[in-house]
Design an enzyme around this catalytic site. Structure first.
Site, PDB file in Angstrom:
ATOM      1  N   CYS A 111      46.931  30.505  83.714  1.00  0.00           N
ATOM      2  CA  CYS A 111      46.459  31.892  83.872  1.00  0.00           C
ATOM      3  C   CYS A 111      45.353  32.016  84.914  1.00  0.00           C
ATOM      4  O   CYS A 111      44.975  33.130  85.288  1.00  0.00           O
ATOM      5  CB  CYS A 111      45.983  32.440  82.538  1.00  0.00           C
ATOM      6  SG  CYS A 111      47.193  32.239  81.228  1.00  0.00           S
ATOM      7  N   HIS A 247      41.410  38.286  83.400  1.00  0.00           N
ATOM      8  CA  HIS A 247      42.747  37.940  82.926  1.00  0.00           C
ATOM      9  C   HIS A 247      43.037  38.721  81.639  1.00  0.00           C
ATOM     10  O   HIS A 247      42.199  38.775  80.728  1.00  0.00           O
ATOM     11  CB  HIS A 247      42.809  36.431  82.673  1.00  0.00           C
ATOM     12  CG  HIS A 247      44.046  36.004  81.969  1.00  0.00           C
ATOM     13  ND1 HIS A 247      45.299  36.443  82.347  1.00  0.00           N
ATOM     14  CD2 HIS A 247      44.238  35.195  80.897  1.00  0.00           C
ATOM     15  CE1 HIS A 247      46.200  35.918  81.537  1.00  0.00           C
ATOM     16  NE2 HIS A 247      45.585  35.170  80.653  1.00  0.00           N
ATOM     17  N   ASN A 277      50.245  39.770  78.328  1.00  0.00           N
ATOM     18  CA  ASN A 277      49.599  38.705  79.103  1.00  0.00           C
ATOM     19  C   ASN A 277      50.612  38.119  80.093  1.00  0.00           C
ATOM     20  O   ASN A 277      51.590  37.496  79.687  1.00  0.00           O
ATOM     21  CB  ASN A 277      49.110  37.639  78.109  1.00  0.00           C
ATOM     22  CG  ASN A 277      48.496  36.426  78.779  1.00  0.00           C
ATOM     23  OD1 ASN A 277      48.609  36.241  79.987  1.00  0.00           O
ATOM     24  ND2 ASN A 277      47.864  35.585  77.989  1.00  0.00           N
TER      25      ASN A 277
HETATM   26  N1  ACO Z   1      52.483  39.004  63.425  1.00  0.00           N
HETATM   27  C1  ACO Z   1      52.097  38.970  62.143  1.00  0.00           C
HETATM   28  N2  ACO Z   1      51.361  37.944  61.636  1.00  0.00           N
HETATM   29  C2  ACO Z   1      51.029  36.970  62.476  1.00  0.00           C
HETATM   30  C3  ACO Z   1      51.404  36.953  63.838  1.00  0.00           C
HETATM   31  C4  ACO Z   1      52.166  38.048  64.288  1.00  0.00           C
HETATM   32  N3  ACO Z   1      52.559  38.155  65.576  1.00  0.00           N
HETATM   33  N4  ACO Z   1      50.913  35.849  64.407  1.00  0.00           N
HETATM   34  C5  ACO Z   1      50.244  35.178  63.465  1.00  0.00           C
HETATM   35  N5  ACO Z   1      50.323  35.840  62.290  1.00  0.00           N
HETATM   36  C6  ACO Z   1      49.741  35.474  61.020  1.00  0.00           C
HETATM   37  C7  ACO Z   1      49.620  33.979  60.828  1.00  0.00           C
HETATM   38  O1  ACO Z   1      50.824  33.450  60.352  1.00  0.00           O
HETATM   39  C8  ACO Z   1      48.508  33.900  59.824  1.00  0.00           C
HETATM   40  O2  ACO Z   1      49.054  34.169  58.545  1.00  0.00           O
HETATM   41  P1  ACO Z   1      48.515  33.385  57.243  1.00  0.00           P
HETATM   42  O3  ACO Z   1      47.054  33.758  57.142  1.00  0.00           O
HETATM   43  O4  ACO Z   1      49.371  33.928  56.160  1.00  0.00           O
HETATM   44  O5  ACO Z   1      48.720  31.943  57.546  1.00  0.00           O
HETATM   45  C9  ACO Z   1      47.600  35.060  60.188  1.00  0.00           C
HETATM   46  O6  ACO Z   1      48.395  35.959  60.961  1.00  0.00           O
HETATM   47  C10 ACO Z   1      46.391  34.657  60.988  1.00  0.00           C
HETATM   48  O7  ACO Z   1      46.824  33.803  62.046  1.00  0.00           O
HETATM   49  P2  ACO Z   1      45.815  33.289  63.120  1.00  0.00           P
HETATM   50  O8  ACO Z   1      46.526  32.472  64.139  1.00  0.00           O
HETATM   51  O9  ACO Z   1      44.634  32.692  62.418  1.00  0.00           O
HETATM   52  O10 ACO Z   1      45.400  34.659  63.779  1.00  0.00           O
HETATM   53  P3  ACO Z   1      44.130  34.983  64.623  1.00  0.00           P
HETATM   54  O11 ACO Z   1      43.294  35.934  63.897  1.00  0.00           O
HETATM   55  O12 ACO Z   1      43.504  33.752  65.192  1.00  0.00           O
HETATM   56  O13 ACO Z   1      44.802  35.767  65.821  1.00  0.00           O
HETATM   57  C11 ACO Z   1      45.393  35.436  68.086  1.00  0.00           C
HETATM   58  C12 ACO Z   1      45.746  35.121  66.659  1.00  0.00           C
HETATM   59  C13 ACO Z   1      45.543  36.918  68.328  1.00  0.00           C
HETATM   60  C14 ACO Z   1      46.371  34.702  69.007  1.00  0.00           C
HETATM   61  C15 ACO Z   1      43.941  34.980  68.341  1.00  0.00           C
HETATM   62  O14 ACO Z   1      43.745  33.652  67.941  1.00  0.00           O
HETATM   63  C16 ACO Z   1      43.542  35.121  69.740  1.00  0.00           C
HETATM   64  O15 ACO Z   1      43.278  36.217  70.195  1.00  0.00           O
HETATM   65  N6  ACO Z   1      43.466  34.004  70.476  1.00  0.00           N
HETATM   66  C17 ACO Z   1      43.248  34.022  71.891  1.00  0.00           C
HETATM   67  C18 ACO Z   1      44.413  33.414  72.477  1.00  0.00           C
HETATM   68  C19 ACO Z   1      45.084  34.251  73.500  1.00  0.00           C
HETATM   69  O16 ACO Z   1      44.786  35.386  73.764  1.00  0.00           O
HETATM   70  N7  ACO Z   1      46.034  33.604  74.080  1.00  0.00           N
HETATM   71  C20 ACO Z   1      46.792  34.185  75.092  1.00  0.00           C
HETATM   72  C21 ACO Z   1      47.345  33.115  75.922  1.00  0.00           C
HETATM   73  S1  ACO Z   1      46.157  32.062  76.517  1.00  0.00           S
HETATM   74  C22 ACO Z   1      45.613  32.674  77.881  1.00  0.00           C
HETATM   75  O17 ACO Z   1      46.142  33.543  78.449  1.00  0.00           O
HETATM   76  C23 ACO Z   1      44.391  32.106  78.377  1.00  0.00           C
END
Ligand code: ACO
Length: 320
Positions: A111, A247, A277
Site C-alpha cells: 500500500c 492511504h 482499500n
Molecule cells: N463481518 C462480520 N464480523 C466480522 C467480520 C466481518 N466482515 N470480520 C471479522 N468479524 C468478526 C470476527 O470474526 C470477530 O468475531 P468473534 O468476536 O466472534 O470472534 C469479531 O468480528 C472481531 O474481529 P476482529 O478481527 O477482532 O475485529 P476488529 O475489531 O479488530 O476489526 C478490522 C477488524 C476492521 C480489520 C480492524 O482490525 C482494523 O481496522 N485493522 C486495520 C487493518 C486494515 O485496515 N487493513 C487494511 C489492509 S492493510 C493496509 O492497507 C495497510
C-alpha cells in the site's frame, strides 16, 4: 527536491458492490463493515485488469499533464497484483501508451507503493537520469481475496491512480520511507511455492491474510511519526497543510492519525467509503479525485502518506 506532480489520472472498474450485496457473498453485515471500517462499497473488476486500469489511469494523467507520451522517460508501477509475473505492468503500459523513450519497471511496496515510486522518480530526477516520469499505483486485489474470509474480503477494492512527475525546482519538498520486515506476518499473501522435478508439491493459489489488529496498531503508531518527520524536513508545520491524503485503509486509522497530528478531520479527504482499500492505487486515486474537483490549487501544501504490508510506509510533503 527537483520534482513536481503536473498531472493526475485514475480508473475504477464499472461494477460497484455495496455492503448489502456483500452480505449475499460472505457472512457479514453492512453495519459491521461500516462501523469498523467506514467502507460502504467498493469497485470490483469484471472485464478490467490491473494493466487495463493502469493504462487508462496513465492515459488520463498524460492528458491532464499536457505532455506527449514520447517525453516520458520513466514509468514506475506500484502493484502487488500485476496480471503477469513478467513482463511487468509498467512494460505493458509503456507499450500501450507508446512511451517509447521510457524505462519501465514495477515495484512491490504494497500500500506504500505509490509513495515509494514517487521517491524513486524524484531520485532519478535528482541525479539527472529522468525528466518526466509516470508513477502509478494499480491493483486488482479482488482476485487475491478468499471470499469466505470475512475479515479480509470486505476491506479491499480494485482500481488505479497515476501521476505525471516532472523535473522542476518547486514541487516535492520532502519524502521519508521506512520498512519493518519483522512485521511481515501482519499482512501477507504467498506466491507459488518451490515446485520443480526435485520438489513435487500439490499447488493451489494462496489468498491474502491479515492480522487486522497488528496492522491497525502499526498504522496509528507509524504514520503520524512519518508525517511529522516529513514536515520537519520540509520546514513546514501541520497547520500549513491544506490536505493530508492518507492511504485509504480504514476511517478509524485516518481519524486516529488526524488526532495525533492535532488537525481537523476536514483536512483528511476520503474516498474509502465508496472505493474501499485499493492498496497502491488508493493515494493517487484520491489525489486525482481532488485534482479533478478543482480542490488542489497551485501553491497548496499537501501531504501524501502510504502504509502497508512489509511492513512499509512513506510520506511526502508537496507544493501543488
Ligand atoms: N463481518 C462480520 N464480523 C466480522 C467480520 C466481518 N466482515 N470480520 C471479522 N468479524 C468478526 C470476527 O470474526 C470477530 O468475531 P468473534 O468476536 O466472534 O470472534 C469479531 O468480528 C472481531 O474481529 P476482529 O478481527 O477482532 O475485529 P476488529 O475489531 O479488530 O476489526 C478490522 C477488524 C476492521 C480489520 C480492524 O482490525 C482494523 O481496522 N485493522 C486495520 C487493518 C486494515 O485496515 N487493513 C487494511 C489492509 S492493510 C493496509 O492497507 C495497510
Amino acid at each position: 527536491m527537483p520534482a513536481r506532480i503536473i498531472g493526475t489520472g485514475s480508473c475504477l472498474p464499472i461494477r460497484k458492490v455495496d455492503n448489502k450485496e456483500l452480505e449475499k457473498w460472505t457472512d457479514t453485515t453492512d453495519e459491521w463493515i461500516r462501523s469498523r471500517t467506514g467502507i460502504e462499497s467498493r469497485y470490483i473488476a469484471v472485464e478490467e485488469t490491473t494493466t487495463s486500469m493502469a493504462v487508462e489511469a496513465a492515459r488520463r494523467a498524460v492528458e491532464n499533464a499536457e505532455v506527449r507520451a514520447e517525453e516520458i522517460d520513466l514509468i514506475i508501477v506500484g502493484t502487488v497484483s500485476g496480471d503477469m509475473c513478467f513482463p511487468s505492468t509498467a512494460c505493458q503500459i509503456q507499450n500501450a501508451i507508446s512511451a517509447v523513450n521510457a524505462t519501465a519497471f514495477d515495484l512491490n511496496a504494497a500500500c506504500a507503493g505509490f509513495l515509494f515510486g514517487l521517491a524513486i522518480a524524484e531520485s532519478y530526477m535528482a541525479c539527472g537520469r529522468a525528466e518526466t516520469a509516470l508513477v502509478i499505483g494499480a491493483e486488482t486485489l479482488s482476485k487475491m481475496m478468499d471470499w469466505n474470509d470475512r475479515s479480509t474480503c470486505v476491506l479491499f477494492g480494485d482500481g488505479a491512480g497515476a501521476a505525471v512527475v516532472r523535473k522542476e525546482e518547486v514541487g516535492i519538498l520532502s519524502m521519508v520511507q521506512g520498512t519493518d520486515g519483522g512485521g511481515g506476518d501482519a499482512l501477507w499473501c504467498h506466491n507459488r511455492p518451490v515446485n520443480n522435478p526435485l520438489v513435487k508439491k500439490e499447488w493451489k493459489p494462496e489468498y491474502a491474510r491479515m492480522n487486522g489488529q497488528a496492522v491497525f496498531r502499526f498504522a496509528v503508531k507509524t504514520v503520524p511519526g512519518a508525517v511529522m518527520q516529513a514536515l520537519d524536513q520540509a520546514g513546514i508545520s501541520a497547520g500549513q497543510i491544506k490536505y493530508f491524503l492518507l492511504h485509504q485503509a480504514n476511517i478509524r486509522i485516518i481519524e486516529a492519525v488526524a488526532k495525533k497530528l492535532g488537525q481537523p478531520a476536514e483536512k483528511f479527504p476520503t474516498n474509502l467509503q465508496e472505493c474501499g482499500n485499493i492498496s497502491a492505487g488508493s493515494v493517487p486515486l484520491l489525489m486525482d479525485m481532488l485534482n479533478r474537483q478543482g480542490r488542489l490549487q497551485k501553491g497548496d501544501k499537501i501531504v501524501l502518506a502510504g502504509f502497508g504490508a512489509g511492513l512499509t510506509w512513506g510520506a511526502a510533503v508537496l507544493t501543488w
